[in-house]
Design a protein around this motif. Structure first.
Motif, PDB file in Angstrom:
ATOM      1  N   VAL A  75       0.706  -1.366  -0.125  1.00  0.00           N
ATOM      2  CA  VAL A  75       0.034   0.003   0.039  1.00  0.00           C
ATOM      3  C   VAL A  75       1.043   1.237   0.059  1.00  0.00           C
ATOM      4  O   VAL A  75       0.657   2.017  -0.737  1.00  0.00           O
ATOM      5  N   LEU A  78       2.029   1.747  -3.498  1.00  0.00           N
ATOM      6  CA  LEU A  78       1.026   2.226  -4.317  1.00  0.00           C
ATOM      7  C   LEU A  78       0.717   3.715  -4.078  1.00  0.00           C
ATOM      8  O   LEU A  78       0.697   4.779  -4.848  1.00  0.00           O
ATOM      9  N   ASN A  79       1.048   4.301  -2.794  1.00  0.00           N
ATOM     10  CA  ASN A  79       0.937   5.678  -2.445  1.00  0.00           C
ATOM     11  C   ASN A  79       2.084   6.406  -2.907  1.00  0.00           C
ATOM     12  O   ASN A  79       1.801   7.596  -3.364  1.00  0.00           O
ATOM     13  N   HIS A  80       3.169   5.937  -2.977  1.00  0.00           N
ATOM     14  CA  HIS A  80       4.627   6.604  -3.266  1.00  0.00           C
ATOM     15  C   HIS A  80       4.400   6.697  -4.630  1.00  0.00           C
ATOM     16  O   HIS A  80       4.677   7.550  -5.358  1.00  0.00           O
ATOM     17  N   TRP A 145       5.297  12.221   4.581  1.00  0.00           N
ATOM     18  CA  TRP A 145       4.141  12.500   3.694  1.00  0.00           C
ATOM     19  C   TRP A 145       3.435  13.818   3.963  1.00  0.00           C
ATOM     20  O   TRP A 145       3.108  14.509   2.700  1.00  0.00           O
ATOM     21  N   GLN A 171      -4.795  15.630  -1.122  1.00  0.00           N
ATOM     22  CA  GLN A 171      -3.715  14.401  -0.910  1.00  0.00           C
ATOM     23  C   GLN A 171      -3.166  14.994   0.473  1.00  0.00           C
ATOM     24  O   GLN A 171      -3.019  13.635   1.404  1.00  0.00           O
ATOM     25  N   ARG A 174      -4.777  13.217   3.995  1.00  0.00           N
ATOM     26  CA  ARG A 174      -4.566  11.799   3.991  1.00  0.00           C
ATOM     27  C   ARG A 174      -3.421  11.511   5.299  1.00  0.00           C
ATOM     28  O   ARG A 174      -3.596  10.772   6.082  1.00  0.00           O
ATOM     29  N   HIS A 208      -5.888   3.459   3.582  1.00  0.00           N
ATOM     30  CA  HIS A 208      -4.560   4.130   2.802  1.00  0.00           C
ATOM     31  C   HIS A 208      -4.461   3.307   1.511  1.00  0.00           C
ATOM     32  O   HIS A 208      -4.116   3.962   0.327  1.00  0.00           O
ATOM     33  N   GLY A 209      -4.900   2.001   1.130  1.00  0.00           N
ATOM     34  CA  GLY A 209      -4.997   1.400   0.084  1.00  0.00           C
ATOM     35  C   GLY A 209      -6.099   1.941  -0.840  1.00  0.00           C
ATOM     36  O   GLY A 209      -5.712   2.235  -1.937  1.00  0.00           O
ATOM     37  N   THR A 211      -7.636   4.768  -0.846  1.00  0.00           N
ATOM     38  CA  THR A 211      -7.235   6.268  -0.961  1.00  0.00           C
ATOM     39  C   THR A 211      -6.118   6.762  -1.407  1.00  0.00           C
ATOM     40  O   THR A 211      -5.722   8.033  -1.008  1.00  0.00           O
ATOM     41  N   SER A 212      -5.435   5.572  -2.127  1.00  0.00           N
ATOM     42  CA  SER A 212      -3.813   6.147  -2.506  1.00  0.00           C
ATOM     43  C   SER A 212      -4.005   7.201  -3.348  1.00  0.00           C
ATOM     44  O   SER A 212      -2.849   7.832  -3.521  1.00  0.00           O
ATOM     45  N   GLU A 213      -4.929   7.789  -4.188  1.00  0.00           N
ATOM     46  CA  GLU A 213      -4.964   8.821  -4.846  1.00  0.00           C
ATOM     47  C   GLU A 213      -5.714  10.013  -4.536  1.00  0.00           C
ATOM     48  O   GLU A 213      -6.300  10.957  -5.236  1.00  0.00           O
TER      49      GLU A 213
END
Length: 229
Positions: A75, A78-80, A145, A171, A174, A208-209, A211-213
């Motif tokens: 996750v 994916l966020n990175h 972040w 973003q 988050r 967080h998975g 809402t990664s974008e």
């Protein structure tokens, strides 16, 4: 017809941008190493003839901790990956912020091992400490972040052409949510029940998975259709 108002630019010279490719490649390598290190805590148990199934069940806590952290690192990757779509270049300051993000990532195997050990061999007090440690590590990981998005808001020249201030602001919510809720999850595990705290950690990873974008529906739509080719 009057022209649309332009976004206010910060005073002072624009930061000197470097190609984002090296930062992305280095970060991907770190994520790959960390996600591989997680499996090293798994082992084939010692067993007597006919007792393999029972011995494997005794390793279930290690398997559980591995799965949770494997998904968590995935996750985070994916966020990175999503945040790198927001920028068109990097600076020395942004490189340092990225290193702070990676520092939080490489710490994950340690609370994972502590959690696995507490689940397998500890009592309730040990599990409480392990859950709080994991939640604290996750909460602290949100801090860089938050700095990343704050830096991106102050330096619009860094942003990709399709990225507006509202998208960066969406973003930025988050990591704030991560800091607060991971902290509350640790308190829940300490005060109420460590298993509730562990469940809260899993819920936050899922959050967080998904809402990664971003945290708004419009941001999800932008993430699917407005990304650079």
């Amino acid at each position: 017809m009057s022209a649309a108002p332009e976004e206010v630019q910060p005073s002072g010279p624009s930061p000197r941008l470097a190609d984002i490719g090296r930062l992305a490649a280095f970060s991907d390598a770190v994520f790959a190493i960390v996600i591989t290190l997680l499996v090293l805590d798994l082992r084939v148990p010692e067993f007597h003839e006919g007792q393999l199934a029972a011995s494997l069940r005794e390793e279930a806590p290690s398997f559980l901790a591995f799965v949770v952290s494997f998904v968590y690192v995935g996750v985070l990757w994916l966020n990175h990956h999503a945040v790198l779509q927001l920028v068109r270049g990097t600076t020395l300051a942004l490189n340092w912020i990225n290193l702070a993000i990676l520092f939080g990532v490489v710490l994950i195997p340690f609370p994972t091992m502590v959690l696995a050990s507490a689940l397998a061999n500890g009592d309730t007090d040990d599990l409480r400490v392990a859950v709080v440690l994991y939640a604290l590590a996750a909460a602290l990981m949100s801090a860089p972040w938050l700095v990343f998005f704050a830096y991106l808001r102050r330096h619009p020249a860094l942003r990709a052409s399709h990225v507006g201030q509202d998208q960066v602001r969406a973003q930025q919510a988050r990591p704030i949510i991560g800091l607060v809720l991971f902290g509350l999850t640790g308190l829940l595990g300490w005060i109420v029940n460590p298993l509730f705290g562990l469940l809260g950690i899993v819920v936050m990873i899922i959050y967080h998975g998904f809402t990664s974008e971003g945290v708004r529906a419009g941001t999800f739509q932008w993430g699917r259709t407005g990304r650079r080719g």
